[in-house]
Design a protein around this motif. Structure first.
Motif, PDB file in Angstrom:
ATOM      1  N   UNK A 194       0.843  -1.206   0.000  1.00 37.34           N
ATOM      2  CA  UNK A 194       0.000   0.000   0.000  1.00 37.34           C
ATOM      3  C   UNK A 194       0.876   1.253   0.000  1.00 37.34           C
ATOM      4  N   UNK A 195       1.902   1.238   0.852  1.00 39.26           N
ATOM      5  CA  UNK A 195       2.788   2.406   0.949  1.00 39.26           C
ATOM      6  C   UNK A 195       3.604   2.562  -0.337  1.00 39.26           C
ATOM      7  N   UNK A 196       4.033   1.447  -0.888  1.00 39.62           N
ATOM      8  CA  UNK A 196       4.801   1.496  -2.141  1.00 39.62           C
ATOM      9  C   UNK A 196       3.943   2.077  -3.261  1.00 39.62           C
ATOM     10  N   UNK A 197       2.707   1.677  -3.268  1.00 45.89           N
ATOM     11  CA  UNK A 197       1.766   2.152  -4.263  1.00 45.89           C
ATOM     12  C   UNK A 197       1.589   3.672  -4.143  1.00 45.89           C
ATOM     13  N   UNK A 198       1.474   4.149  -2.923  1.00 46.14           N
ATOM     14  CA  UNK A 198       1.374   5.596  -2.673  1.00 46.14           C
ATOM     15  C   UNK A 198       2.588   6.342  -3.195  1.00 46.14           C
ATOM     16  N   UNK A 199       3.757   5.694  -3.101  1.00 44.58           N
ATOM     17  CA  UNK A 199       4.990   6.323  -3.575  1.00 44.58           C
ATOM     18  C   UNK A 199       5.106   6.268  -5.094  1.00 44.58           C
ATOM     19  N   UNK A 200       4.172   5.574  -5.733  1.00 49.11           N
ATOM     20  CA  UNK A 200       4.261   5.432  -7.182  1.00 49.11           C
ATOM     21  C   UNK A 200       5.176   4.300  -7.599  1.00 49.11           C
ATOM     22  N   UNK A 201       5.525   3.430  -6.654  1.00 49.90           N
ATOM     23  CA  UNK A 201       6.369   2.274  -6.965  1.00 49.90           C
ATOM     24  C   UNK A 201       5.573   1.179  -7.645  1.00 49.90           C
ATOM     25  N   UNK A 202       6.259   0.179  -8.200  1.00 53.10           N
ATOM     26  CA  UNK A 202       5.564  -0.886  -8.935  1.00 53.10           C
ATOM     27  C   UNK A 202       4.773  -1.788  -7.988  1.00 53.10           C
ATOM     28  N   UNK A 203       3.464  -1.847  -8.180  1.00 51.27           N
ATOM     29  CA  UNK A 203       2.627  -2.657  -7.293  1.00 51.27           C
ATOM     30  C   UNK A 203       1.871  -3.752  -8.039  1.00 51.27           C
ATOM     31  N   UNK A 204       2.293  -4.020  -9.278  1.00 52.27           N
ATOM     32  CA  UNK A 204       1.563  -5.034 -10.059  1.00 52.27           C
ATOM     33  C   UNK A 204       1.836  -6.451  -9.548  1.00 52.27           C
ATOM     34  N   UNK A 205       2.987  -6.658  -8.938  1.00 49.04           N
ATOM     35  CA  UNK A 205       3.246  -7.977  -8.362  1.00 49.04           C
ATOM     36  C   UNK A 205       2.915  -7.870  -6.883  1.00 49.04           C
ATOM     37  N   UNK A 206       1.900  -8.604  -6.446  1.00 46.06           N
ATOM     38  CA  UNK A 206       1.352  -8.436  -5.102  1.00 46.06           C
ATOM     39  C   UNK A 206       2.256  -9.090  -4.062  1.00 46.06           C
ATOM     40  N   UNK A 207       2.964  -8.272  -3.332  1.00 46.83           N
ATOM     41  CA  UNK A 207       3.865  -8.762  -2.300  1.00 46.83           C
ATOM     42  C   UNK A 207       3.286  -8.433  -0.929  1.00 46.83           C
ATOM     43  N   UNK A 208       2.951  -9.463  -0.180  1.00 42.96           N
ATOM     44  CA  UNK A 208       2.459  -9.262   1.179  1.00 42.96           C
ATOM     45  C   UNK A 208       3.609  -8.985   2.131  1.00 42.96           C
ATOM     46  N   UNK A 209       3.287  -8.454   3.297  1.00 39.67           N
ATOM     47  CA  UNK A 209       4.332  -8.058   4.245  1.00 39.67           C
ATOM     48  C   UNK A 209       5.166  -9.253   4.709  1.00 39.67           C
ATOM     49  N   UNK A 210       4.512 -10.355   5.045  1.00 41.60           N
ATOM     50  CA  UNK A 210       5.255 -11.531   5.510  1.00 41.60           C
ATOM     51  C   UNK A 210       6.032 -12.158   4.358  1.00 41.60           C
ATOM     52  N   UNK A 211       5.425 -12.162   3.192  1.00 41.44           N
ATOM     53  CA  UNK A 211       6.081 -12.706   2.009  1.00 41.44           C
ATOM     54  C   UNK A 211       7.363 -11.921   1.691  1.00 41.44           C
ATOM     55  N   UNK A 212       7.315 -10.615   1.889  1.00 44.03           N
ATOM     56  CA  UNK A 212       8.498  -9.784   1.624  1.00 44.03           C
ATOM     57  C   UNK A 212       9.668 -10.230   2.500  1.00 44.03           C
ATOM     58  N   UNK A 213       9.372 -10.655   3.724  1.00 45.30           N
ATOM     59  CA  UNK A 213      10.443 -11.142   4.596  1.00 45.30           C
ATOM     60  C   UNK A 213      11.145 -12.345   3.969  1.00 45.30           C
ATOM     61  N   UNK A 247       4.591  -6.869  10.372  1.00 43.47           N
ATOM     62  CA  UNK A 247       4.479  -8.254   9.888  1.00 43.47           C
ATOM     63  C   UNK A 247       5.762  -8.750   9.245  1.00 43.47           C
ATOM     64  N   UNK A 248       6.378  -7.907   8.428  1.00 39.28           N
ATOM     65  CA  UNK A 248       7.570  -8.344   7.703  1.00 39.28           C
ATOM     66  C   UNK A 248       8.693  -8.659   8.685  1.00 39.28           C
ATOM     67  N   UNK A 249       8.931  -7.763   9.617  1.00 41.32           N
ATOM     68  CA  UNK A 249      10.029  -7.990  10.558  1.00 41.32           C
ATOM     69  C   UNK A 249       9.753  -9.211  11.445  1.00 41.32           C
TER      70      UNK A 249
END
Lengths: 317, 317
Positions: free
Chosen positions: A80-99, B77-79
């Protein structure tokens, strides 16, 4: 050395379901799961391995069942925050998944091999079975489409499989090395079953077979190789396999998948709803059985796994 | 070209508070905020700029006020997941904060300069003021301690400022370039105030002064340079400034900070509770005023900003 009795080749969702069934049906040290990594890609500086992750999350019981990828109970603050920054959000990365991706990318940067990192993550998730990437080397599925060549995730996620497919190639496959543990497993005197999970033949199983040595090793073993059809009743249970078959001019049927595998596998398993195809498949020179292959719950997965294992054992007698 | 009337040099929390006050006190195109980036570091493949981010989050009203860093209403969540994987969790990265680092790191990887990326992020956050990293080149504060040299975040976060400080150096400062916008601002005929925010003199302000050209430019201008003391009543409002002063053999007082800056600044502002130090500071040859400098709320920030600006204007008459 583990006493590997069963090697399963798997892509993402459907393959992961059978992998979970196999994990429940077999002692942990008997199962080797080999995952397609040709869907892997680098995104936002993260090295993402969709099939490895789907299998990992499935084996440890954390997979998001309704969406078919990612983690159950996932949160989306980062995206959500990345999307607000105009970053690429087409690949859905969840918070836990990002870890998962941060951890893996960091370990690879430190010089660890993908298979090592996968082992570390399995250990952290309490997964006792050996899950192996098809290679520690990078291989990338490139989808040939009517609009030109597309990296797999661009085709699959960004373009939602819309462009018409005309073929595939697996960049890097020629120089990728088959993992020594896979070779050892295929050479093992304990091996009794090789299973192609109900995964996409073109973009999940084919990249694994494109790695030098894997197909040759499969041809040289005397263990039954059994493929489970990803097509049920003329449809793919999940993913673009049916759309691809149609665009490649193939009938959307288990028979067509069986023809695709005929030179390599010993036997083919179709769903009970496709039992009318069994005779045609046997005419190809393959053993064939129909059984319930749709896996809606964990009981289904375990039952199918047991049936596939039993069938392999029958074939080896 | 903006009509820069005020340039503020700022570190993290305390500096960001005054920067917010200045942002509310001045027309947006008159304020240039220059942030220390010598605390920046690469962690988990992410390029993290703590001071830039604290200022950004503060200016757009999203800063977490109670913890003094990060984003209000942050999730973790990520951390949590990273921690489960055995990944490094000593640097607390919130889910929304990670988006900031992913976006920045990706843009830097694409070849953007840090100042460009900062401008993009400010635009996305609705920040109209110009926030500038002290340099687009990498500078890293190294803390000399009784236990050897430590990169700043290792000292500050991982070791919680425990090792006894003996000195500092700023790796890369010698070859870092002063940002052209800072040079233009300092050369601007509209410039009426240069403010050192109440930031750590050793690890927030000093690295900026270590960049070739900045101190020289400050010495050559005729605009008042006013420093606001980060020490109130013998304590640092936030952070390790007091502990560092003690370990460096300095008294923990505004007077000691004033002595540190005496060759460079025009005037020094102490908190009203330290008004007994005003005379001593004036004896150093500096102008000095006591005023309320503790910023507990936005009114405090605006009031202090207005007082500092007014004082600069008085000094330039």
């Amino acid at each position: 050395m583990k006493k590997i009795s069963t090697i399963a080749f798997s892509g993402g969702v459907g393959g992961a379901k059978l992998a979970l069934g196999l994990a429940r049906a077999l002692p942990p040290d008997e199962l080797l799961i080999v995952a397609n990594t040709a869907d892997d890609f680098d995104h936002l500086g993260l090295h993402i391995c969709p099939d490895l992750d789907t299998i990992t999350y499935t084996l440890c019981g954390r997979a998001n069942r309704s969406q078919g990828w990612g983690v159950e109970g996932e949160t989306w603050s980062c995206l959500d925050a990345l999307s607000e920054l105009g970053g690429p959000d087409w690949f859905r990365l969840g918070d836990r998944d990002i870890a998962t991706h941060l951890y893996r990318t960091q370990r690879l940067r430190e010089g660890a091999r993908l298979s090592e990192v996968t082992a570390e993550m399995c250990a952290a998730f309490g997964i006792a079975q050996r899950l192996l990437p098809m290679s520690d080397d990078s291989v990338s599925t490139i989808v040939h489409t009517a609009e030109g060549e597309l990296p797999f995730q661009d085709y699959f996620v960004r373009r939602r499989c819309e462009p018409r497919v005309t073929g595939f190639h697996f960049a890097g496959a020629d120089s990728a090395a088959m993992h020594p543990e896979l070779r050892a497993g295929l050479d093992s005197p304990h091996l009794r079953a090789v299973i192609f999970c109900p995964s996409n033949p073109f973009v999940s199983i084919a990249p694994m077979l494109a790695i030098p040595g894997i197909e040759e090793a499969l041809r040289s073993i005397h263990t039954p190789i059994v493929a489970v059809s990803p097509i049920i009743g003329g449809k793919a249970v999940k993913g673009p396999a049916a759309k691809m078959m149609s665009e490649l001019g193939l009938p959307i049927s288990s028979l067509a998948v069986a023809k695709h595998y005929r030179d390599l596998v010993t036997a083919f398993i179709v769903d009970e709803t496709d039992s009318d195809e069994v005779a045609c498949i046997r005419e190809l020179g393959l053993a064939c059985e129909a059984m319930p292959t749709l896996m809606n719950n964990d009981d289904d997965k375990l039952r199918l796994a047991r049936s596939v294992i039993a069938y392999c054992h029958e074939l080896s007698r």
